[in-house]
Design a protein around this motif. Structure first.
Motif, PDB file in Angstrom:
ATOM      1  N   LEU A  46       0.806  -1.221   0.000  1.00  0.00           N
ATOM      2  CA  LEU A  46       0.000   0.000   0.000  1.00  0.00           C
ATOM      3  C   LEU A  46       0.837   1.267   0.000  1.00  0.00           C
ATOM      4  N   GLY A  47       2.128   1.142   0.233  1.00  0.00           N
ATOM      5  CA  GLY A  47       2.983   2.328   0.338  1.00  0.00           C
ATOM      6  C   GLY A  47       2.898   3.243  -0.869  1.00  0.00           C
ATOM      7  N   LEU A  48       3.030   2.658  -2.066  1.00  0.00           N
ATOM      8  CA  LEU A  48       3.006   3.475  -3.280  1.00  0.00           C
ATOM      9  C   LEU A  48       1.602   3.963  -3.583  1.00  0.00           C
ATOM     10  N   SER A  49       0.625   3.128  -3.239  1.00  0.00           N
ATOM     11  CA  SER A  49      -0.764   3.507  -3.469  1.00  0.00           C
ATOM     12  C   SER A  49      -1.145   4.710  -2.608  1.00  0.00           C
ATOM     13  N   VAL A  50      -0.714   4.682  -1.341  1.00  0.00           N
ATOM     14  CA  VAL A  50      -0.945   5.810  -0.435  1.00  0.00           C
ATOM     15  C   VAL A  50      -0.207   7.041  -0.961  1.00  0.00           C
ATOM     16  N   ALA A  51       1.049   6.835  -1.365  1.00  0.00           N
ATOM     17  CA  ALA A  51       1.865   7.956  -1.850  1.00  0.00           C
ATOM     18  C   ALA A  51       1.203   8.622  -3.051  1.00  0.00           C
ATOM     19  N   LYS A  52       0.706   7.802  -3.956  1.00  0.00           N
ATOM     20  CA  LYS A  52       0.053   8.336  -5.154  1.00  0.00           C
ATOM     21  C   LYS A  52      -1.234   9.082  -4.780  1.00  0.00           C
ATOM     22  N   SER A  53      -2.068   8.448  -3.945  1.00  0.00           N
ATOM     23  CA  SER A  53      -3.341   9.073  -3.543  1.00  0.00           C
ATOM     24  C   SER A  53      -3.112  10.415  -2.862  1.00  0.00           C
ATOM     25  N   PHE A  54      -2.151  10.442  -1.922  1.00  0.00           N
ATOM     26  CA  PHE A  54      -1.897  11.660  -1.167  1.00  0.00           C
ATOM     27  C   PHE A  54      -1.328  12.745  -2.076  1.00  0.00           C
ATOM     28  N   THR A  55      -0.426  12.362  -2.981  1.00  0.00           N
ATOM     29  CA  THR A  55       0.156  13.343  -3.907  1.00  0.00           C
ATOM     30  C   THR A  55      -0.950  13.989  -4.727  1.00  0.00           C
ATOM     31  N   GLU A  56      -1.836  13.148  -5.265  1.00  0.00           N
ATOM     32  CA  GLU A  56      -2.910  13.665  -6.123  1.00  0.00           C
ATOM     33  C   GLU A  56      -3.911  14.488  -5.322  1.00  0.00           C
ATOM     34  N   ALA A  57      -4.163  14.073  -4.074  1.00  0.00           N
ATOM     35  CA  ALA A  57      -5.084  14.838  -3.224  1.00  0.00           C
ATOM     36  C   ALA A  57      -4.519  16.236  -2.944  1.00  0.00           C
ATOM     37  N   CYS A  58      -3.190  16.350  -2.939  1.00  0.00           N
ATOM     38  CA  CYS A  58      -2.532  17.650  -2.707  1.00  0.00           C
ATOM     39  C   CYS A  58      -2.391  18.457  -3.995  1.00  0.00           C
ATOM     40  N   GLY A  59      -2.820  17.903  -5.118  1.00  0.00           N
ATOM     41  CA  GLY A  59      -2.747  18.628  -6.380  1.00  0.00           C
ATOM     42  C   GLY A  59      -1.478  18.364  -7.184  1.00  0.00           C
ATOM     43  N   GLY A  60      -0.741  17.327  -6.812  1.00  0.00           N
ATOM     44  CA  GLY A  60       0.477  16.983  -7.540  1.00  0.00           C
ATOM     45  C   GLY A  60       0.246  15.825  -8.500  1.00  0.00           C
ATOM     46  N   THR A  61       1.285  15.476  -9.259  1.00  0.00           N
ATOM     47  CA  THR A  61       1.195  14.292 -10.119  1.00  0.00           C
ATOM     48  C   THR A  61       2.236  13.285  -9.655  1.00  0.00           C
ATOM     49  N   PHE A  62       1.906  12.012  -9.830  1.00  0.00           N
ATOM     50  CA  PHE A  62       2.719  10.906  -9.317  1.00  0.00           C
ATOM     51  C   PHE A  62       2.870   9.891 -10.423  1.00  0.00           C
ATOM     52  N   ARG A  63       4.117   9.535 -10.711  1.00  0.00           N
ATOM     53  CA  ARG A  63       4.323   8.586 -11.802  1.00  0.00           C
ATOM     54  C   ARG A  63       5.471   7.638 -11.457  1.00  0.00           C
ATOM     55  N   VAL A  64       5.307   6.394 -11.855  1.00  0.00           N
ATOM     56  CA  VAL A  64       6.358   5.403 -11.652  1.00  0.00           C
ATOM     57  C   VAL A  64       6.917   5.033 -13.011  1.00  0.00           C
ATOM     58  N   GLU A  65       8.242   5.011 -13.125  1.00  0.00           N
ATOM     59  CA  GLU A  65       8.870   4.554 -14.365  1.00  0.00           C
ATOM     60  C   GLU A  65       9.815   3.421 -14.023  1.00  0.00           C
ATOM     61  N   THR A  66       9.740   2.347 -14.794  1.00  0.00           N
ATOM     62  CA  THR A  66      10.688   1.261 -14.568  1.00  0.00           C
ATOM     63  C   THR A  66      11.437   0.996 -15.863  1.00  0.00           C
TER      64      THR A  66
END
Length: 192
Positions: free
Chosen positions: A152-172
C-alpha cells in the motif's frame, strides 16, 4: 516462552492490519475527494531534507548510499505538508525495503517549466516485472515477500500526492525503479 513469542507475533500482525485498514481507508477517501487536505506554501527541498533526516537511522543501517541533488534555494509549492511528508516517508521506506543491497538511491529535486519535480530512483533487488501498475493497491515488486510489505505504500503515496494537487508517476527500466512526484511551483507576488 513460546506463548509470549506467539502473543507478540499476534500483536504485530494486529498492528499491521490496523495500519493497512487505515491506509485503505485513506486511499478510499482520497479517491473520492474526501481526504482532508490543508494546503500551505512550503519549501519542497526542506520537506525532503526533513524526511531524510527523520529516517537517518534506518538509512545508515541499510548500507545503501543516498545521493542527493537538492537545491539550496527554496522551491515553493502549495501542498499539505503532513500528507506530503508521508508520501516521501513511504517512498524512502520502499527504497530501503526493495533496493539491491549496497546500491545507490538517488533523490533529486529540479524545477522544470514552472514545475517542481522530485524524483527518487533505486535499483531493485529483484528484476521488475513488466506491465505492472506498482501504484495499484496491494501490488508488491516482489510477490514472494512476506515480511509485511502491505503493497500500500506506493498507493498511499500516489493518492496523497494527487489529493494535494500533484502528479505521481512510476517509471521502470530493467531493474531501475523511479518515482516522479511533481507540483506546480507557487508563484508569489513580491511583497511591497
Amino acid at each position: 516462552g513460546a506463548a509470549s513469542d506467539y502473543a507478540q507475533i499476534i500483536q504485530q500482525k494486529a498492528l499491521r492490519l490496523k495500519s493497512m485498514v487505515q491506509d485503505v481507508f485513506e486511499i478510499s477517501k482520497a479517491a473520492s475527494d474526501q481526504l482532508p487536505v490543508k494546503p500551505e506554501v512550503l519549501d519542497f527541498g526542506k520537506l525532503l531534507r526533513q524526511t531524510l533526516a527523520d529516517m537517518d537511522g534506518e538509512i545508515q543501517k541499510s548500507g545503501l548510499t543516498f545521493k542527493l541533488d537538492l537545491p539550496e534555494q527554496p522551491v515553493e509549492i502549495t501542498a499539505d505538508g503532513t500528507r506530503l511528508y508521508r508520501v516521501f516517508q513511504n517512498l524512502l521506506q520502499n527504497a530501503l525495503n526493495y533496493s539491491l543491497p549496497g546500491s545507490r538511491v538517488y533523490l533529486s529535486l529540479k524545477t522544470i517549466d514552472k514545475a517542481a519535480v522530485a524524483s527518487l530512483r533505486n535499483t531493485s533487488r529483484n528484476e521488475l516485472p513488466e506491465g505492472v501498475d506498482f501504484t495499484a493497491r496491494f501490488v508488491r515488486g516482489d510477490e514472494s515477500r512476506t515480511d509485511g510489505g502491505t503493497g500500500l505504500g506506493l498507493s498511499v503515496a500516489k493518492s496523497f500526492t494527487e489529493a494535494c494537487g500533484g502528479t505521481f508517476r512510476v517509471e521502470t527500466m530493467a531493474d531501475l525503479f523511479t518515482v516522479i512526484v511533481s507540483f506546480p511551483v507557487s508563484m508569489h507576488k513580491p511583497k511591497q
